[in-house]
Structure formats: C-alpha cells, structure tokens
Design an enzyme around this catalytic site. Structure first.
Site: not given
Ligand code: ASP
Length: 292
Positions: A162, A191, A213
C-alpha cells in the site's frame, strides 16, 4: 511555517536486498520530491499528497493503482482515502475497479459528490458521472516478475505494498492520503483499513497527519491513524507517537504494520514492525531522505 512531506510504499515482508525494494525506494524518493516541489511553490498539502500518491500508484512494484494485487476472482478492487486537516474534510472510495488513480477519485468524492465515502457500483457510477478516466483491468495488473513482493518473508503474509503520503504546507495545513489494492487474493468485497477514516489515514491541523499500512484487519481495530494524532495531542513527537501506536497494535492484536506522520510543527515520524517499509521524507529545503 516550515513545509514537510513523508511518503511510504507499504509495510510488508520485503526482500531487503531485492530489486523491487530498490524500485520502491526510488518511487518514494520521486514522490517525496514531487510533493516537496509543490509545497515549496506555495501549493497546498492536499495537492502535495495527491501528487505524491499518484506517482506511487504508477509504480508497478507497489500495491496501488498499477501493480495492485488481484482478488480471489482475478479482479482488482482498490480503496483510497484523502483527508484535509484544515476542516477534517475527507473523501474515500472502496472496491473501485478500472481507475488508474484511486486517490484522485477519492478527492473528487470529497469535493464533488456531496458525500464522504462511496463504494463498489456506487463509486463506479459516480466516477462515470464526472467522466473520471477509466482503464482496463490489464492496465492495473503487472507481469509476474514485477509483482509486489510483500509476501516474501514468512510472518508478514497477507500484507500488500500500500502507498501513502502526509504533508504540511507553508500555511500550516496538514493533509494525508492512502491508496491500496488491498491484500492478495482477498475475498471480493473485502475492504481493509486504508479507506476508513482514522484507520488508513487521518489529518487534523491541531495535531498531526498520518498514513497507515499493514494488516488491515488489525489496523482498523485500533483505529491506528487517529490514535497517532491523539498521542501527538498529548505531547508526544510524531516519531514517538508512531512507535507507541505500533507497540499497541502488536500488543492488542498481534498485527503487523507501519505508519508515517507529520505533526503540526513539521516534525516527521515513522515506525513499522515488518521486514521493511520503503519511505522518503523532506523537510523545508533539506535533502530528500530515503529509508527502508
Ligand atoms: N492495509 C492494506 C489493507 O489491509 C494493505 C497494506 O497496507 O499493505 O488493505
């Protein structure tokens, strides 16, 4: 007033000697430099975070825009959030398909939809109603050898790469944005934290701006970005607040993740408990500093 920007390319199980991490770091450097240029010319924190995230969404080794992980049915469903620390305005979208720049669509939701958060078919209909540029799913999927490698290390499985940005402009305004393709092979309709206000990002001129993230199913349960802002409000530095929130995430949920923050005085901070989190920041006219 000083200007500051910090960006990230996702907390995950990066191979720290791999080519993908090097590419992600370069993208972070370009994104922070582009955002800083906007701030240095008197541009707004909102414009700076949007421009920075657009660059990160274009990077094929990052899980946002082009390079997003497909879900279990092979579709790309993306989530994004942008927030304005001046007035706590926000725009968010979830499970959006076929757009190259979800962060820009989230900003249009904030500015033009009369709402704050649109999902799925409703977000699609809104995008079409404002003639927002659409793309094919093939424009978002990348070759296997360029795939995000956030799953390389055991223990960080389920994380994507992300992207996010936080900025303070010359007028003292903070903004934050986060954009993601979500976790690999996620169930359609899943989500995570990224588009949820206070979870994937938060910005409040009174305290700080934050982008998160990591494992969304854990991050959302501790409302991690708002928590960092509240910790800054109690007197912690941006760095100490990020550290404290990651410790809390670990202790309360066992989850993995990362945070970036800028406080209202222009101090930056970051923390993560994964293998790496490519990031870059710039303060005033200082150099762009890049890290893992
Ligand atoms: N936080 C993001 C999600 O759970 C994934 C990520 O940060 O890599 O969709």
């Amino acid at each position: 007033m000083t200007i500051a920007i910090i960006v990230h390319g996702g907390a995950g199980g990066w191979d720290v000697s791999g080519a993908n991490l090097a590419e992600a770091r370069q993208a972070c450097e370009r994104a922070a430099a582009a955002g800083r240029d906007i701030l240095a010319r008197g541009g707004s924190a909102l414009d700076a975070v949007e421009a920075a995230v657009i660059i990160l969404e274009d990077c094929p080794v990052l899980d946002a825009g082009r390079g997003s992980y497909p879900n279990a049915e092979g579709f790309v469903e993306m989530d994004a959030l942008i927030m304005d620390g001046r007035n706590l305005q926000m725009g968010a979208i979830a499970a959006i398909q076929r757009v190259r720049h979800p962060v820009t669509l989230a900003r249009r939701v904030m500015d033009k939809s009369g709402h704050h958060f649109l999902v799925g078919p409703g977000a699609d209909a809104f995008a079409d109603s404002i003639a927002f540029p659409r793309c094919d799913v093939s424009d978002l999927l990348v070759d296997a050898d360029q795939e995000p490698e956030g799953l390389a290390v055991e223990g960080a499985s389920g994380l994507g790469d992300t992207v996010g940005a936080v900025a303070l402009d010359a007028y003292g305004n903070l903004a934050a944005a986060t954009s993601t393709g979500g976790t690999p092979n996620k169930r359609p309709g899943r989500v995570g934290d990224s588009p949820l206000v206070g979870c994937g990002a938060y910005a409040d001129n009174w305290t700080a701006g934050v982008s998160a993230t990591g494992y969304g199913e854990a991050l959302m349960r501790v409302v991690i970005s708002k928590r960092v802002c509240d910790l800054v409000g109690t007197g912690l530095s941006a760095a100490a607040a990020c550290e404290a929130a990651i410790r809390l995430l670990e202790e309360r949920t066992g989850g993995e993740g990362g945070l970036i923050a800028v406080d209202a005085r222009g101090q930056v901070g970051w923390a993560y408990n994964t293998g790496a989190m490519p990031h870059a920041f710039a303060i005033a006219d200082g150099p762009v500093v890049v890290g893992n």
